[in-house]
Design an enzyme around this catalytic site. Sequence first.
Site, PDB file in Angstrom:
ATOM      1  N   HIS A 131       0.848  -1.192   0.000  1.00 59.64           N
ATOM      2  CA  HIS A 131       0.000   0.000   0.000  1.00 59.64           C
ATOM      3  C   HIS A 131       0.881   1.239   0.000  1.00 59.64           C
ATOM      4  O   HIS A 131       1.990   1.224   0.538  1.00 59.64           O
ATOM      5  CB  HIS A 131      -0.894   0.016   1.240  1.00 59.64           C
ATOM      6  CG  HIS A 131      -2.112  -0.847   1.079  1.00 59.64           C
ATOM      7  ND1 HIS A 131      -2.982  -0.692   0.042  1.00 59.64           N
ATOM      8  CD2 HIS A 131      -2.588  -1.864   1.830  1.00 59.64           C
ATOM      9  CE1 HIS A 131      -3.964  -1.578   0.175  1.00 59.64           C
ATOM     10  NE2 HIS A 131      -3.737  -2.306   1.243  1.00 59.64           N
ATOM     11  N   LYS A 575     -13.527   4.776   7.470  1.00 68.28           N
ATOM     12  CA  LYS A 575     -13.842   5.893   6.572  1.00 68.28           C
ATOM     13  C   LYS A 575     -15.346   5.991   6.330  1.00 68.28           C
ATOM     14  O   LYS A 575     -15.902   7.083   6.184  1.00 68.28           O
ATOM     15  CB  LYS A 575     -13.104   5.687   5.251  1.00 68.28           C
ATOM     16  CG  LYS A 575     -13.345   6.759   4.192  1.00 68.28           C
ATOM     17  CD  LYS A 575     -12.386   6.567   3.033  1.00 68.28           C
ATOM     18  CE  LYS A 575     -12.762   7.479   1.867  1.00 68.28           C
ATOM     19  NZ  LYS A 575     -13.676   6.859   0.922  1.00 68.28           N
TER      20      LYS A 575
END
Length: 917
Positions: A131, A575
Amino acid sequence: MSETPPPNLRHHGFQLLEDDLHYLMEAFAKVLRQLGEPELADCLPWVGTGVPQQTNRSLGQAYSIAFQLLNVVEERAASQIRRLREKKSGPEAEKGLWADNLKQLRTLGLNEADILAALRDVCVEPVLTAHPTEAKRETVRELHREIYSLMNRHENPAYTPREQARLQSQLQTQLENLWRTGEIHVTRPSIEAELQNALHYLRDVFPEALTRAHTHLREAWQAAGYDVTEIDSLPPLIRFGSWIGGDRDGHPFVTADVTRHALQVMRKNALRVQRRALEALAFHLPLSSLFQITPPHLTELIATLTAQLKNEPSIDLAYILERNKEEPWRAAVYLMRAKVMLAIEKPASPAAYVQPSELRADIDALAQTLLDVGSKAVVEEQIVPFRRNLTAFGFHSAVLDVRQNSAFHEKALDQLLRAAGLLDGGSFMSWSIEQKRALLDRELASPRPFLAPGISAGPEADTVLDCFRVLADHRAQYGNAGLGSLIISMTRCVEDMLVVYVLAREAGLMTWSAEGLVCPLPVVPLFETMGDLESGPGIVEAFLSHPVAKRSLAAQSNGGTPVFQMMVGYSDSNKDCGIVASQCALHRAQRELSTTIHRHGVRPIFFHGRGGTVGRGAGPTHWFMEALPHGSLSGGMRMTEQGETIAQKYAHIGSAVYNTELLMASTTAATARHRNTESRAHPALDALFDTLASTSRDAYRAFLQAPDFMKFYRQATPIDALENSRIGSRPARRTGQASLDDLRAIPWVFSWTQSRFYLPGWFGAGSALQKLKTDDPKSYATLAAAIPGSAFLRYVLTNIESSLVSANTGLMRAYAALVEDTAVRGRFLGTILTEYETTRGIIDDLFQGTFEERRPRLAYTLNIREEPLKVLHHQQIALLRDWRALAAAGKTEAADAMVSDLLISINAIASGLRTTG
């Protein structure tokens, strides 16, 4: 270092850190002066007395290096204090490691057999991902390792002044190299660079860390009075996975060729590990035929290996046998090494090893010959660790997962159906669930593919099928070793999983049995959003009831209890709904998923998609294990190790061993507790968690959905600069759309972290807790009273507190000043500051005491960083303002010229905070 540990280890640790930091920073200042930067040297944090007069690129680079050096000395100090603590109070004093966990389990009433049963089922698997959260170049990490090593040698009191002077000169050379090395990626790193970084850990760090962590288990087991022969027979408790070259969710550069290459280089990497291990084994087997009779089985083994190698011209058999003619055990090992070398350099050779089981058989034969001459100690010290590492790393290093989004799979199937003439207008995506299920069930009853080989159905179909064919080819050549799971991002229904079976059939990845189709690889749902987590148990129930899934899980278990793996995402759920609602949803989902899976006679394996910050699921490993829902851990567990967390945990062998042992021991203890004790969950807390989750989610979503939120967010954080960064090979957005939904969770968290809001790690918690206290004081009192006895509640609240104390309201205001619309700025900043103060106050109230008193080590590390960080933050704010002004004025060339300065600023702050996303 003195032999007698000091009375106050914490204060001693702080003093060690300050002494090392002062030594390093003085050396760095000397280097800067030698390079003609005296003003910069005078302004260095912790040793300088000057005040920066201008915030230029050099200042950002110098401060970034200063923080890197601080990180190095913090790791060294932590390692030294662990040793001193063990000297002072014994190995049980170090929380989370083997001795401590065995003691805790004995206290709970578990005996040797109970703990051993858990150990036999434990397999924890860190999965290395690429990532975009690793801001350092590999060259810089190598320099850090060299500096760490020089500091270790510097503390040796036996060195003479002349030797110490030489060390200081070498240290200054490394610091100069660090200064002259461009720390950031000017171009986005390739997947190959990310892969090579992972291979470094799999080759140079993890084998040794695994060996030492298992040695520590053996020592703790023996100290407890248990039978160590049981420990020697255990398989490795830790293995490794990777997403690098396999994760194609929103990553267009991960092609089938990239996946094939990743599998190939991981195999070569593993063979090099085995070559090194054989060389080390040979070194430790100097047994001479002059002093013990060569066992007949050893003579036979050497003859067999020699016969296998005699027709291979690249192997100098005569040299190996002549050189070791009086050391037959060493000769045998060097012959095995020759077969490994052939597997690396001439894999098609009939003499080359193909499977690790072939090497294992030879090693087992060698071990028996050692036992025949009474060399049991050599077997225990050398052969047992060799076997364990061979099982862990094999000829594959790590298993490679393949991940793709469910929507991409649907498009691929739609194209196949269209090319086969099975769509009468419309699209598969628009069909009802019932229609989709009918087609999928019908197709999964047959081995027939839709199209003949070589026919292209469309870009998505070709992409998926080409990847699956690479896996099928690898499997045909080497079996399942090295192949991980087929992971489906955004799994919304069971049909998303069945689609993968149909695509695997098309690519020849499925096999046909007397009962029907079987998939040799696990198909794994990834539940990411709150809605997905709530739907998860129903999806899993339907999947485990499907005949193809039943057959596949049974086949994958090789006669043992079937296991079912599912992944839960901490980043996207946070999120989606905020920290409290996310944590509660994950906790509930794991509990309900476990119940569902156990009902089918299957063992659950949870794959925890955790990142490097609280907003993405981070937290101390042993606390995380203690907080898992009771019954959710059956021995097997996977977890992502992302970005900079890999280097933080494993860059230096001392830290690597500590973190490996922590992971193995904590998983074992949690597994044993889940099996042998009753749940200690407070029955009244479930309803309170639901209430808090709902209230916090409403507050969080109201904030994100308020008019002009994106205007505030994009101007008050450096998200636009991050989108220009070269931190990872993967794009920051899944599809490229400039929307909040399309933004990946990593840059979302990274941007709030850089601007010191740390908002994903705490927002919404204060509103929910304060409302509970005001509306229902009795329930609030119940919650507060439950904190000492609820590991999950304590874990969530402690992590929220960690985010709060890492935030800085003064810097929030400074970044918010970048928002041009004063009304928008005032409205959102006011909401943030109010929520922050509410949350800080209520957390202090719940924990009854100040943060500094309860967590002095974290308070110290935050405090030592704060003043230098402020310099960097104000530099970044000025850079953002100028860069955006140039871009708005259409001065593209001038704006582009500033990007490198911005990236250095981002990297410097990331070094100071020890986190990106």
